[in-house]
Design an enzyme around this catalytic site. Sequence first.
Site, PDB file in Angstrom:
ATOM      1  CB  THR A   1      37.769  53.006  36.109  1.00 25.87           C
ATOM      2  OG1 THR A   1      38.946  52.952  36.899  1.00 25.87           O
ATOM      3  CG2 THR A   1      38.153  52.734  34.660  1.00 25.87           C
ATOM      4  CG  ASP A   2      40.956  55.644  39.613  1.00 33.60           C
ATOM      5  OD1 ASP A   2      40.874  54.537  39.038  1.00 33.60           O
ATOM      6  OD2 ASP A   2      41.502  55.785  40.729  1.00 33.60           O
ATOM      7  CD  GLU A   3      42.629  50.880  37.080  1.00 33.10           C
ATOM      8  OE1 GLU A   3      43.297  50.361  36.189  1.00 33.10           O
ATOM      9  OE2 GLU A   3      42.270  50.290  38.121  1.00 33.10           O
TER      10      GLU A   3
ATOM     11  CE1 TYR B   1      38.502  47.634  33.880  1.00 31.76           C
ATOM     12  CE2 TYR B   1      40.212  48.913  34.988  1.00 31.76           C
ATOM     13  CZ  TYR B   1      38.888  48.550  34.846  1.00 31.76           C
ATOM     14  OH  TYR B   1      37.935  49.101  35.671  1.00 31.76           O
TER      15      TYR B   1
ATOM     16  CE  LYS C   1      35.075  50.679  32.890  1.00 31.82           C
ATOM     17  NZ  LYS C   1      33.672  50.174  33.030  1.00 31.82           N
TER      18      LYS C   1
HETATM   19  P1  NAD Z   1      33.443  42.693  38.690  1.00 32.29           P
HETATM   20  O1  NAD Z   1      34.469  42.082  37.788  1.00 32.29           O
HETATM   21  O2  NAD Z   1      33.369  42.253  40.102  1.00 32.29           O
HETATM   22  O3  NAD Z   1      31.980  42.465  38.058  1.00 32.29           O
HETATM   23  C1  NAD Z   1      31.720  42.590  36.707  1.00 32.29           C
HETATM   24  C2  NAD Z   1      30.357  41.964  36.446  1.00 32.29           C
HETATM   25  O4  NAD Z   1      30.049  42.128  35.052  1.00 32.29           O
HETATM   26  C3  NAD Z   1      30.302  40.456  36.711  1.00 32.29           C
HETATM   27  O5  NAD Z   1      29.117  40.142  37.390  1.00 32.29           O
HETATM   28  C4  NAD Z   1      30.314  39.835  35.326  1.00 32.29           C
HETATM   29  O6  NAD Z   1      29.653  38.579  35.265  1.00 32.29           O
HETATM   30  C5  NAD Z   1      29.580  40.902  34.527  1.00 32.29           C
HETATM   31  N1  NAD Z   1      29.909  40.868  33.092  1.00 32.29           N
HETATM   32  C6  NAD Z   1      31.135  40.793  32.526  1.00 32.29           C
HETATM   33  N2  NAD Z   1      31.024  40.780  31.187  1.00 32.29           N
HETATM   34  C7  NAD Z   1      29.681  40.863  30.908  1.00 32.29           C
HETATM   35  C8  NAD Z   1      28.932  40.906  29.713  1.00 32.29           C
HETATM   36  N3  NAD Z   1      29.542  40.868  28.516  1.00 32.29           N
HETATM   37  N4  NAD Z   1      27.587  40.998  29.794  1.00 32.29           N
HETATM   38  C9  NAD Z   1      26.957  41.033  30.999  1.00 32.29           C
HETATM   39  N5  NAD Z   1      27.625  40.977  32.158  1.00 32.29           N
HETATM   40  C10 NAD Z   1      28.975  40.902  32.117  1.00 32.29           C
HETATM   41  O7  NAD Z   1      33.681  44.252  38.558  1.00 32.29           O
HETATM   42  P2  NAD Z   1      33.474  45.394  39.655  1.00 32.29           P
HETATM   43  O8  NAD Z   1      34.721  45.535  40.434  1.00 32.29           O
HETATM   44  O9  NAD Z   1      32.191  45.197  40.344  1.00 32.29           O
HETATM   45  O10 NAD Z   1      33.386  46.672  38.696  1.00 32.29           O
HETATM   46  C11 NAD Z   1      32.124  47.085  38.180  1.00 32.29           C
HETATM   47  C12 NAD Z   1      32.325  48.286  37.277  1.00 32.29           C
HETATM   48  O11 NAD Z   1      32.935  49.342  38.011  1.00 32.29           O
HETATM   49  C13 NAD Z   1      33.240  47.997  36.087  1.00 32.29           C
HETATM   50  O12 NAD Z   1      32.721  48.663  34.985  1.00 32.29           O
HETATM   51  C14 NAD Z   1      34.571  48.598  36.504  1.00 32.29           C
HETATM   52  O13 NAD Z   1      35.310  49.019  35.376  1.00 32.29           O
HETATM   53  C15 NAD Z   1      34.116  49.780  37.349  1.00 32.29           C
HETATM   54  N6  NAD Z   1      35.038  50.217  38.409  1.00 32.29           N
HETATM   55  C16 NAD Z   1      35.528  49.305  39.298  1.00 32.29           C
HETATM   56  C17 NAD Z   1      36.364  49.735  40.318  1.00 32.29           C
HETATM   57  C18 NAD Z   1      36.897  48.771  41.348  1.00 32.29           C
HETATM   58  O14 NAD Z   1      37.726  49.156  42.163  1.00 32.29           O
HETATM   59  N7  NAD Z   1      36.440  47.523  41.387  1.00 32.29           N
HETATM   60  C19 NAD Z   1      36.697  51.093  40.429  1.00 32.29           C
HETATM   61  C20 NAD Z   1      36.169  51.997  39.491  1.00 32.29           C
HETATM   62  C21 NAD Z   1      35.329  51.542  38.498  1.00 32.29           C
HETATM   63  P1  TYD Z   2      44.210  45.766  41.880  1.00 25.77           P
HETATM   64  O1  TYD Z   2      43.380  45.412  43.058  1.00 25.77           O
HETATM   65  O2  TYD Z   2      44.451  44.744  40.821  1.00 25.77           O
HETATM   66  O3  TYD Z   2      43.605  47.100  41.271  1.00 25.77           O
HETATM   67  P2  TYD Z   2      44.193  48.073  40.102  1.00 25.77           P
HETATM   68  O4  TYD Z   2      45.385  47.484  39.505  1.00 25.77           O
HETATM   69  O5  TYD Z   2      43.053  48.096  39.152  1.00 25.77           O
HETATM   70  O6  TYD Z   2      44.443  49.372  40.785  1.00 25.77           O
HETATM   71  O7  TYD Z   2      45.652  46.223  42.401  1.00 25.77           O
HETATM   72  C1  TYD Z   2      45.791  47.305  43.308  1.00 25.77           C
HETATM   73  C2  TYD Z   2      47.281  47.550  43.494  1.00 25.77           C
HETATM   74  O8  TYD Z   2      47.861  46.409  44.137  1.00 25.77           O
HETATM   75  C3  TYD Z   2      48.041  47.698  42.181  1.00 25.77           C
HETATM   76  O9  TYD Z   2      49.063  48.663  42.352  1.00 25.77           O
HETATM   77  C4  TYD Z   2      48.646  46.341  41.946  1.00 25.77           C
HETATM   78  C5  TYD Z   2      48.898  45.819  43.350  1.00 25.77           C
HETATM   79  N1  TYD Z   2      48.776  44.350  43.508  1.00 25.77           N
HETATM   80  C6  TYD Z   2      49.825  43.644  44.134  1.00 25.77           C
HETATM   81  O10 TYD Z   2      50.844  44.210  44.552  1.00 25.77           O
HETATM   82  N2  TYD Z   2      49.675  42.287  44.254  1.00 25.77           N
HETATM   83  C7  TYD Z   2      48.580  41.619  43.805  1.00 25.77           C
HETATM   84  O11 TYD Z   2      48.515  40.361  43.934  1.00 25.77           O
HETATM   85  C8  TYD Z   2      47.527  42.366  43.198  1.00 25.77           C
HETATM   86  C9  TYD Z   2      46.271  41.675  42.686  1.00 25.77           C
HETATM   87  C10 TYD Z   2      47.656  43.737  43.080  1.00 25.77           C
END
Ligand code: NAD
Ligand code: TYD
Length: 339
Positions: free
Chosen positions: A129-131, A153, A157
């Site tokens: 992730t970019d984070e 988190y 990661k």
């Molecule tokens: P999500 O939370 O929606 O899904 C995570 C999935 O992983 C779920 O289906 C959960 O049941 C499964 N899981 C959790 N722990 C597990 C374990 N121990 N064994 C097997 N399965 C398990 O997450 P997402 O938003 O779809 O993100 C997916 C990936 O992409 C993550 O690795 C996250 O760090 C990365 N990512 C997400 C974003 C974003 O904006 N959502 C951006 C960049 C990277």
């Molecule tokens: P989020 O979707 O949790 O992603 P991330 O923190 O991983 O970037 O949050 C996106 C942005 O929105 C972040 O700056 C936190 C803010 N945020 C709120 O202001 N209110 C909320 O209820 C949530 C969930 C996030």
Amino acid sequence: MRNKKTYLVTGGAGFIGSNYIHYLFENYQQVKVVNLDKLTYAGNPENLADLKDNPDYIFVKGDICDAKIVNDIFVKFKPDFLINFAAESHVDRSIGDAEDFIRTDMYGVYVLLEATRKYGLERFIQISTDEVYGSIDSGSFTEESPLKPGNPYSASKAGGDRLAYSYFNTYKLPVIITRASNNYGPFQYPEKLIPLFVTNAMEDKPLPLYGDGKNVRDWLYVKDHCKAIEFALKNGKLGEVYNIAGGSEMENIEITKLILRLTGKTESLIKPVADRIGHDRRYSLNASKLKTLGWNQEHAFKTAMQETVDWYKKNRQWWEVLKSGEYLEYYKKHYKMEL
Ligand code: NAD
Ligand code: TYD
């Protein structure tokens, strides 16, 4: 020789993983997908309900930290590619309790890498992730920027990300790491900013905006992300990191107002609340490395946001069950599974 490539997708029942599995079946005739997912609160079999009867889609309920189940899958299905989406993914939850984050996002990656070392495969894609770079006030991070994760988190990661690299460096495992910005689109659990605010607006509930609302995120449509992952798998160089950006940076207040316009609600729903502790101010990626290889984003932010809001309008039952807390009962009834 097998003519069907087998993808082991871990965490495929979550938001991005389920979109990625859909992407694979929409784009390839000859593909087999094994989805290993623990089904935490964020994993939802409903996301893949349309594939229930597809013989090329195999769901295994299990934990990536469980070496036995992971090894059994390698032996039985001999995957060609492993795409690791499995993670605890919500920053606010990691601030509450980091234990599951460290287990899944670090130790789980180790288990998958060890199985890969033992049985081999063609590509191991670690979805990072970019984070992991932390916050940047101006300019954008390149793949060479130092990592400075600022919450449990992103720190866990970063651990998984560098552990994957270390297995390339040490054991020559075919690892590629991607770091994407904030995703939005269908099937996102309604705890993240966009689906929470869209569904709250639809229910006339307040939108809890943290702090001054001026934190900046770069928004990437999940379908563009899926295509970029596939592109990196096919074209990326082993051991390399690829940033995947949306090119749509916005303050949270701006995106909040946009959501209210798209749902036809007024700004009186905005509720300023206490800031997240350790809240990263701004994320920004330079994605020219992947673009130079030929990846291009297809979806414009405005149309993709409109499509996203339309999806949550059309699929009320999907998120109402999750928000009501009745999802465990719902799954049991509809999927006859132990949870
Ligand atoms: P999500 O939370 O929606 O899904 C995570 C999935 O992983 C779920 O289906 C959960 O049941 C499964 N899981 C959790 N722990 C597990 C374990 N121990 N064994 C097997 N399965 C398990 O997450 P997402 O938003 O779809 O993100 C997916 C990936 O992409 C993550 O690795 C996250 O760090 C990365 N990512 C997400 C974003 C974003 O904006 N959502 C951006 C960049 C990277
Ligand atoms: P989020 O979707 O949790 O992603 P991330 O923190 O991983 O970037 O949050 C996106 C942005 O929105 C972040 O700056 C936190 C803010 N945020 C709120 O202001 N209110 C909320 O209820 C949530 C969930 C996030």
